[in-house]
Design a protein around this motif. Structure first.
Motif, PDB file in Angstrom:
ATOM      1  N   LEU A  18      56.670 -24.564  57.321  1.00 46.77           N
ATOM      2  CA  LEU A  18      57.189 -24.940  56.163  1.00 46.77           C
ATOM      3  C   LEU A  18      56.448 -24.402  54.928  1.00 46.77           C
ATOM      4  O   LEU A  18      56.818 -23.866  54.011  1.00 46.77           O
ATOM      5  CB  LEU A  18      57.873 -26.319  55.937  1.00 46.77           C
ATOM      6  N   ALA A  19      55.291 -24.977  54.942  1.00 41.26           N
ATOM      7  CA  ALA A  19      54.089 -24.502  54.006  1.00 41.26           C
ATOM      8  C   ALA A  19      53.897 -22.877  53.956  1.00 41.26           C
ATOM      9  O   ALA A  19      53.637 -22.427  53.021  1.00 41.26           O
ATOM     10  CB  ALA A  19      52.632 -25.217  54.100  1.00 41.26           C
ATOM     11  N   VAL A  20      54.014 -22.432  55.065  1.00 49.03           N
ATOM     12  CA  VAL A  20      53.585 -20.899  55.257  1.00 49.03           C
ATOM     13  C   VAL A  20      54.888 -20.273  54.572  1.00 49.03           C
ATOM     14  O   VAL A  20      54.803 -19.294  53.567  1.00 49.03           O
ATOM     15  CB  VAL A  20      53.638 -20.384  56.762  1.00 49.03           C
ATOM     16  N   ILE A  21      56.115 -20.765  54.757  1.00 52.80           N
ATOM     17  CA  ILE A  21      57.106 -20.096  54.135  1.00 52.80           C
ATOM     18  C   ILE A  21      57.187 -19.997  52.778  1.00 52.80           C
ATOM     19  O   ILE A  21      57.541 -19.421  51.845  1.00 52.80           O
ATOM     20  CB  ILE A  21      58.532 -20.868  54.732  1.00 52.80           C
ATOM     21  N   ASP A  22      56.856 -21.426  52.196  1.00 51.16           N
ATOM     22  CA  ASP A  22      56.735 -21.679  50.635  1.00 51.16           C
ATOM     23  C   ASP A  22      55.417 -20.851  50.074  1.00 51.16           C
ATOM     24  O   ASP A  22      56.050 -20.285  48.899  1.00 51.16           O
ATOM     25  CB  ASP A  22      56.508 -23.269  50.257  1.00 51.16           C
ATOM     26  N   GLU A  23      54.442 -20.364  50.741  1.00 49.39           N
ATOM     27  CA  GLU A  23      53.504 -19.859  50.243  1.00 49.39           C
ATOM     28  C   GLU A  23      53.989 -18.142  50.199  1.00 49.39           C
ATOM     29  O   GLU A  23      53.604 -17.626  49.199  1.00 49.39           O
ATOM     30  CB  GLU A  23      52.131 -19.808  51.104  1.00 49.39           C
ATOM     31  N   ILE A  24      54.603 -17.661  51.139  1.00 47.83           N
ATOM     32  CA  ILE A  24      55.343 -16.669  51.110  1.00 47.83           C
ATOM     33  C   ILE A  24      55.965 -16.286  49.981  1.00 47.83           C
ATOM     34  O   ILE A  24      56.082 -15.279  48.968  1.00 47.83           O
ATOM     35  CB  ILE A  24      55.864 -16.087  52.428  1.00 47.83           C
ATOM     36  N   ARG A  25      57.004 -17.135  49.699  1.00 51.29           N
ATOM     37  CA  ARG A  25      57.964 -17.196  48.782  1.00 51.29           C
ATOM     38  C   ARG A  25      57.177 -17.080  47.443  1.00 51.29           C
ATOM     39  O   ARG A  25      57.511 -16.494  46.353  1.00 51.29           O
ATOM     40  CB  ARG A  25      59.028 -18.208  48.691  1.00 51.29           C
ATOM     41  N   GLY A  26      56.266 -18.001  47.241  1.00 50.77           N
ATOM     42  CA  GLY A  26      55.356 -18.296  45.978  1.00 50.77           C
ATOM     43  C   GLY A  26      54.667 -16.903  45.764  1.00 50.77           C
ATOM     44  O   GLY A  26      54.593 -16.427  44.467  1.00 50.77           O
ATOM     45  N   ALA A  27      54.174 -16.314  46.606  1.00 52.71           N
ATOM     46  CA  ALA A  27      53.579 -15.040  46.443  1.00 52.71           C
ATOM     47  C   ALA A  27      54.100 -14.045  46.005  1.00 52.71           C
ATOM     48  O   ALA A  27      53.525 -12.972  45.343  1.00 52.71           O
ATOM     49  CB  ALA A  27      52.645 -14.544  47.850  1.00 52.71           C
ATOM     50  N   PHE A  28      55.474 -13.918  46.133  1.00 50.90           N
ATOM     51  CA  PHE A  28      56.497 -12.800  45.970  1.00 50.90           C
ATOM     52  C   PHE A  28      57.099 -13.227  44.450  1.00 50.90           C
ATOM     53  O   PHE A  28      57.842 -12.283  43.841  1.00 50.90           O
ATOM     54  CB  PHE A  28      57.355 -12.460  46.796  1.00 50.90           C
ATOM     55  N   ALA A  29      57.198 -14.486  44.055  1.00 51.36           N
ATOM     56  CA  ALA A  29      57.646 -14.873  42.754  1.00 51.36           C
ATOM     57  C   ALA A  29      57.207 -14.107  41.621  1.00 51.36           C
ATOM     58  O   ALA A  29      55.766 -13.784  41.621  1.00 51.36           O
ATOM     59  CB  ALA A  29      57.572 -16.402  42.475  1.00 51.36           C
ATOM     60  N   GLY A  30      58.204 -13.687  40.802  1.00 52.36           N
ATOM     61  CA  GLY A  30      57.789 -12.914  39.593  1.00 52.36           C
ATOM     62  C   GLY A  30      57.299 -11.309  39.890  1.00 52.36           C
ATOM     63  O   GLY A  30      57.106 -10.501  39.007  1.00 52.36           O
ATOM     64  N   LEU A  31      57.368 -10.793  41.083  1.00 49.55           N
ATOM     65  CA  LEU A  31      57.058  -9.485  41.392  1.00 49.55           C
ATOM     66  C   LEU A  31      58.645  -8.794  41.334  1.00 49.55           C
ATOM     67  O   LEU A  31      59.612  -9.212  40.893  1.00 49.55           O
ATOM     68  CB  LEU A  31      56.659  -9.498  42.902  1.00 49.55           C
ATOM     69  N   ARG A  32      58.242  -7.438  41.688  1.00 48.27           N
ATOM     70  CA  ARG A  32      59.682  -6.645  41.489  1.00 48.27           C
ATOM     71  C   ARG A  32      60.499  -6.896  42.497  1.00 48.27           C
ATOM     72  O   ARG A  32      61.685  -5.931  42.608  1.00 48.27           O
ATOM     73  CB  ARG A  32      59.198  -5.193  41.342  1.00 48.27           C
ATOM     74  N   TYR A  33      60.627  -7.646  43.480  1.00 47.29           N
ATOM     75  CA  TYR A  33      61.238  -7.671  44.840  1.00 47.29           C
ATOM     76  C   TYR A  33      62.326  -8.699  44.102  1.00 47.29           C
ATOM     77  O   TYR A  33      62.405  -9.544  43.774  1.00 47.29           O
ATOM     78  CB  TYR A  33      60.837  -8.084  45.950  1.00 47.29           C
ATOM     79  N   ASP A  34      63.974  -8.182  44.386  1.00 43.49           N
ATOM     80  CA  ASP A  34      65.215  -8.841  44.076  1.00 43.49           C
ATOM     81  C   ASP A  34      65.090  -9.896  45.262  1.00 43.49           C
ATOM     82  O   ASP A  34      65.668 -11.182  44.931  1.00 43.49           O
ATOM     83  CB  ASP A  34      66.243  -8.189  44.031  1.00 43.49           C
ATOM     84  N   ARG A  35      64.825  -9.723  46.425  1.00 43.54           N
ATOM     85  CA  ARG A  35      64.931 -10.448  47.715  1.00 43.54           C
ATOM     86  C   ARG A  35      63.759 -10.565  48.375  1.00 43.54           C
ATOM     87  O   ARG A  35      63.082  -9.442  48.621  1.00 43.54           O
ATOM     88  CB  ARG A  35      66.065 -10.133  48.556  1.00 43.54           C
ATOM     89  N   VAL A  36      63.425 -11.559  49.028  1.00 42.17           N
ATOM     90  CA  VAL A  36      62.307 -11.801  50.110  1.00 42.17           C
ATOM     91  C   VAL A  36      62.882 -12.265  51.329  1.00 42.17           C
ATOM     92  O   VAL A  36      63.364 -13.536  51.503  1.00 42.17           O
ATOM     93  CB  VAL A  36      61.126 -12.589  49.843  1.00 42.17           C
ATOM     94  N   GLU A  37      62.961 -11.579  52.398  1.00 38.85           N
ATOM     95  CA  GLU A  37      63.459 -11.947  53.606  1.00 38.85           C
ATOM     96  C   GLU A  37      62.303 -12.378  54.474  1.00 38.85           C
ATOM     97  O   GLU A  37      61.404 -11.518  54.659  1.00 38.85           O
ATOM     98  CB  GLU A  37      64.267 -10.991  54.337  1.00 38.85           C
ATOM     99  N   ILE A  38      62.243 -13.423  55.272  1.00 36.63           N
ATOM    100  CA  ILE A  38      61.193 -13.736  56.073  1.00 36.63           C
ATOM    101  C   ILE A  38      61.712 -13.742  57.483  1.00 36.63           C
ATOM    102  O   ILE A  38      62.673 -14.515  57.791  1.00 36.63           O
ATOM    103  CB  ILE A  38      60.582 -15.255  55.598  1.00 36.63           C
TER     104      ILE A  38
END
Length: 67
Positions: A18-38
């Motif tokens: 769960l922490a890994v998934i949260d970190e991934i989402r946080g790392a992409f927050a504010g970047l140019r991607y509309d979606r982040v699929e894990i």
């Protein structure tokens, strides 16, 4: 609309997934991607698969073959 896809191989990671998934989402927050699929490739015997799915990740069973 760019989409980022992150592949995470796992094996018995229920304590950290769960922490890994949260970190991934946080790392992409504010970047140019509309979606982040894990995408989780899972070879676990614990609740990694269940937890990752509940957090919105896509999970495929690795079948013990790894990537």
């Amino acid at each position: 609309m760019p989409t980022a896809v992150v592949v995470v191989p796992t094996r018995n990671e229920e304590k950290s997934i769960l922490a890994v998934i949260d970190e991934i989402r946080g790392a992409f927050a504010g970047l140019r991607y509309d979606r982040v699929e894990i995408l989780i490739t899972d070879d676990s015997h614990d609740d990694t698969r269940k937890l990752a799915t509940s957090a919105g990740a896509h999970v495929v069973i690795g079948g013990g073959e790894g990537l």
